[in-house]
Every structure is written in C-alpha cells, then in structure tokens.
Design an enzyme around this catalytic site. Structure first.
Site, PDB file in Angstrom:
ATOM      1  CB  ALA A  81      -0.873  -0.006   1.252  1.00 39.23           C
ATOM      2  N   GLY A 126       0.501  -5.079   0.713  1.00 39.41           N
ATOM      3  CA  GLY A 126      -0.652  -5.157  -0.189  1.00 39.41           C
ATOM      4  C   GLY A 126      -0.310  -5.742  -1.549  1.00 39.41           C
ATOM      5  CD  GLU A 129      -2.317  -7.829   2.515  1.00 40.24           C
ATOM      6  OE1 GLU A 129      -1.960  -6.668   2.217  1.00 40.24           O
ATOM      7  OE2 GLU A 129      -2.974  -8.087   3.533  1.00 40.24           O
ATOM      8  CD  GLU A 149       1.387  -5.769   5.595  1.00 44.50           C
ATOM      9  OE1 GLU A 149       2.170  -6.692   5.940  1.00 44.50           O
ATOM     10  OE2 GLU A 149       0.758  -5.799   4.532  1.00 44.50           O
TER      11      GLU A 149
HETATM   12  N1  COA Z   1       4.583   3.203  -0.401  1.00 44.36           N
HETATM   13  C1  COA Z   1       5.012   4.370  -0.924  1.00 44.36           C
HETATM   14  N2  COA Z   1       6.220   4.531  -1.495  1.00 44.36           N
HETATM   15  C2  COA Z   1       7.014   3.439  -1.537  1.00 44.36           C
HETATM   16  C3  COA Z   1       6.642   2.202  -1.021  1.00 44.36           C
HETATM   17  C4  COA Z   1       5.364   2.097  -0.444  1.00 44.36           C
HETATM   18  N3  COA Z   1       4.896   0.953   0.049  1.00 44.36           N
HETATM   19  N4  COA Z   1       7.658   1.321  -1.203  1.00 44.36           N
HETATM   20  C5  COA Z   1       8.637   2.013  -1.823  1.00 44.36           C
HETATM   21  N5  COA Z   1       8.259   3.286  -2.027  1.00 44.36           N
HETATM   22  C6  COA Z   1       9.019   4.366  -2.659  1.00 44.36           C
HETATM   23  C7  COA Z   1      10.072   4.913  -1.712  1.00 44.36           C
HETATM   24  O1  COA Z   1       9.512   5.886  -0.852  1.00 44.36           O
HETATM   25  C8  COA Z   1      11.042   5.506  -2.706  1.00 44.36           C
HETATM   26  O2  COA Z   1      10.530   6.735  -3.169  1.00 44.36           O
HETATM   27  P1  COA Z   1      11.453   8.084  -3.068  1.00 44.36           P
HETATM   28  O3  COA Z   1      12.584   7.797  -4.008  1.00 44.36           O
HETATM   29  O4  COA Z   1      10.535   9.164  -3.520  1.00 44.36           O
HETATM   30  O5  COA Z   1      11.889   8.196  -1.645  1.00 44.36           O
HETATM   31  C9  COA Z   1      10.974   4.531  -3.878  1.00 44.36           C
HETATM   32  O6  COA Z   1       9.750   3.842  -3.760  1.00 44.36           O
HETATM   33  C10 COA Z   1      12.098   3.517  -3.887  1.00 44.36           C
HETATM   34  O7  COA Z   1      12.112   2.859  -2.631  1.00 44.36           O
HETATM   35  P2  COA Z   1      13.404   2.745  -1.691  1.00 44.36           P
HETATM   36  O8  COA Z   1      12.952   2.475  -0.307  1.00 44.36           O
HETATM   37  O9  COA Z   1      14.270   3.948  -1.884  1.00 44.36           O
HETATM   38  O10 COA Z   1      14.117   1.497  -2.350  1.00 44.36           O
HETATM   39  P3  COA Z   1      15.046   0.430  -1.608  1.00 44.36           P
HETATM   40  O11 COA Z   1      15.646  -0.400  -2.687  1.00 44.36           O
HETATM   41  O12 COA Z   1      15.965   1.110  -0.659  1.00 44.36           O
HETATM   42  O13 COA Z   1      14.038  -0.486  -0.750  1.00 44.36           O
HETATM   43  C11 COA Z   1      12.018  -1.720  -0.332  1.00 44.36           C
HETATM   44  C12 COA Z   1      13.050  -1.247  -1.379  1.00 44.36           C
HETATM   45  C13 COA Z   1      10.878  -2.370  -1.092  1.00 44.36           C
HETATM   46  C14 COA Z   1      12.691  -2.739   0.600  1.00 44.36           C
HETATM   47  C15 COA Z   1      11.551  -0.507   0.474  1.00 44.36           C
HETATM   48  O14 COA Z   1      11.094   0.480  -0.441  1.00 44.36           O
HETATM   49  C16 COA Z   1      10.390  -0.805   1.406  1.00 44.36           C
HETATM   50  O15 COA Z   1      10.603  -1.377   2.463  1.00 44.36           O
HETATM   51  N6  COA Z   1       9.171  -0.374   1.030  1.00 44.36           N
HETATM   52  C17 COA Z   1       8.014  -0.490   1.902  1.00 44.36           C
HETATM   53  C18 COA Z   1       7.482  -1.899   1.910  1.00 44.36           C
HETATM   54  C19 COA Z   1       6.329  -1.994   2.887  1.00 44.36           C
HETATM   55  O16 COA Z   1       6.464  -1.781   4.075  1.00 44.36           O
HETATM   56  N7  COA Z   1       5.157  -2.322   2.339  1.00 44.36           N
HETATM   57  C20 COA Z   1       3.964  -2.516   3.116  1.00 44.36           C
HETATM   58  C21 COA Z   1       3.196  -1.253   3.241  1.00 44.36           C
HETATM   59  S1  COA Z   1       1.781  -1.470   4.265  1.00 44.36           S
END
Ligand code: COA
Length: 274
Positions: A81, A126, A129, A149
C-alpha cells in the site's frame, strides 16, 4: 509523469481512462501493468480505483482467456500500500479502505477467468496480498515476497492474514507476518506461495503460456472450477454442495456434449460457452 497507455483490440471495452495501470490485450489475454515504478508500484487510491473498475465493471469475459497482473519497471511487482497515503488516516477511513480493497481482491479471486500474478520483483504488503488474491503466481527469480506491516505498527489488512494461511499454512504464515522476513522466489515455490519460478523478465511469458493452456479447455468448466475451489475458503458456502451444483449445471451444457464427442472422435473440442 504518469502516462496513459491503452491498447484495446477485439472489442475490448474501454469506459475509463486509466492513469495508473496499463492495459494491453493480445491473444485473448489482458495484461494489467501497475505503472508507478518510481514508487515501486505502491498501491495508491488511483491504482486501487482502476483495478476496481476493471475487475468489477469493464471486463467482457467472453472475449478473454485470462488476465495477468504485473508491475512496471525492473524492481517491483507492488511494494505494498502507498505508505505516503497513510497520514491522516482515521478509524473510519481505514475501515472504508480496508473493506474496499477486500471487495476488489474478492472480485479478482472470483473472476471467472484465470488471473495470474507475474511477480517481477518486490511483492510486499498489499502487493503480496494482491498476488495472493490471484489464482496463481509466477515468480521471477528476483521476486521477493513479504508482509512487513508489523514494522509499521499495522497488520496485513488486504486479506493477507487469511490468504497467506490458506496458501502456506498457519505456522509459516504466522512466522512470516510476525518476523516480516522477506522470502525469495525459490522459498515461495517451496512453501506453495509461487506456482512457478522463471528467470527475471520471463514472468509474463510464463503466465501467458499457462493461460493459453487453460484457454484450450472448456471456459464454462474452468469458471466452475474457480467457483468450487473458492467455496472451500468461503465460510458461507459448502464446497461439496457447490461441486454438485456446478457438476450438474455443466452436465446439460452443449460444451459438455462437445467435449465428450471430441474425445470419442479424437479431435479438438470447439467450445461455445453454451
Ligand atoms: N509506499 C510508498 N512509497 C514506496 C513504497 C510504499 N509501500 N515502497 C517504496 N516506495 C518508494 C520509496 O519511498 C522511494 O521513493 P522516493 O525515491 O521518492 O523516496 C521509492 O519507492 C524507492 O524505494 P526505496 O525504499 O528507496 O528502495 P530500496 O531499494 O531502498 O528499498 C524496499 C526497497 C521495497 C525494501 C523498500 O522500499 C520498502 O521497504 N518499502 C516499503 C514496503 C512496505 O512496508 N510495504 C507494506 C506497506 S503497508
């Protein structure tokens, strides 16, 4: 900049200009690409509204053999999400959003043609999911699945607490949700979360291959298989009763006569969905 792409062929109905997903139709297969690669295809309200529109309104299933859902770019299927939309969330909004996404995911799960997730990178929260709401998952070898989450102080709220248990069993599901461990494609395959693992970049092709195989089968029968299997997980249904209903319904169809005749005559069946 968010771009709008729609490739519509073969009378595919288009009533909405999609801004966050790309729809392509080829060989009776619709590929939906979630198109927010800079945000790792995170599910904002725009993506969710468009998925809702497609699965609840726009699909003419007589024109298609299946649907593939994948993510734009090299890194992600869907990274969850959109966390940036969490600010200002109230209990009422959370309830409304949760229910809305449940309905969208149910409409994917109950879609009458196979829906396959082509998981080309991160499938988190999500996104995992969403992949689980699909009937099958083809994972690229760079795919990563997880339910992170509890790191954010919330739970998987888009059906994950239920579907992960259905797919991999209670013990492993609890472990993955509580530790937030991210698993790779081979582990997902071993646990039963992924149906197939293919080299990165070949996920959609493999999904198409599966849909083309299913497309040679009776569409009516395939729909009833989906209905019966889903009944197993529906507390308001009895799967065995549904099986009898579906079996008897199919027994009087033209397609059943055609399928049996084609077998005896050693030829391919010509399905009419009648
Ligand atoms: N919602 C909104 N933006 C997200 C996102 C999410 N779930 N997941 C990644 N992004 C965005 C980041 O904010 C970043 O944007 P920015 O460049 O404007 O800051 C971009 O996508 C790239 O992500 P980044 O975190 O810089 O890449 P990474 O390679 O360091 O890490 C992940 C990748 C997937 C491990 C990390 O992005 C992450 O943990 N995301 C969240 C996953 C999560 O918790 N999902 C469940 C949500 S309920």
């Amino acid at each position: 900049m968010i771009q709008l792409f729609i490739i519509a062929k073969n009378n595919f109905k288009k009533n909405m200009d999609y801004q966050n997903i790309i729809l392509e139709k080829e060989d009776r297969i619709i590929t939906i690409t979630i198109n927010r690669p800079k945000a790792l295809n995170a599910l904002n309200q725009g993506v969710l509204n468009e998925l809702e529109h497609f699965f609840q309104n726009e699909s003419d299933i007589s024109q298609i053999d299946g649907v593939i859902i994948t993510g734009a770019g090299e890194r992600a299927f869907v990274a969850g999400a959109d966390i940036k939309e969490f600010s200002g969330l109230t209990k009422e909004i959370a309830t409304e959003r949760g229910s809305k996404v449940h309905d969208i995911y149910f409409s994917i799960e109950n879609f009458q043609r196979p829906v396959i997730a082509a998981v080309n990178g991160f499938a988190l929260g999500g996104g995992c999911e969403l992949a689980m709401a699909c009937h099958m998952r083809v994972a690229g070898d760079k795919a990563r699945f997880g339910q992170p989450e509890v790191n954010l102080g919330i739970i998987p709220g888009y059906g994950g607490t239920q579907r992960l248990v259905q797919l991999i069993g209670k013990a492993k599901a609890l472990e993955l949700m509580m530790t937030t461990e991210m698993i790779d494609a081979e582990t997902a395959l071993r646990l039963g979360l992924a149906n197939h693992v293919v080299p990165h970049g070949e996920e959609v092709e493999k999904a198409k291959e599966l849909i083309k195989t299913i497309g040679t089968k009776s569409p009516l029968a395939v729909s009833e298989v989906i209905k019966c299997v889903n009944s197993y997980f529906d507390k308001n249904a009895n799967g065995y009763t549904q099986e009898i209903t579906s079996f008897s319904k199919l027994s009087i169809t033209e397609d059943f006569k055609e399928g049996a005749a084609a077998f005896v005559e050693k030829r391919k069946a010509n399905w009419k969905s009648e």
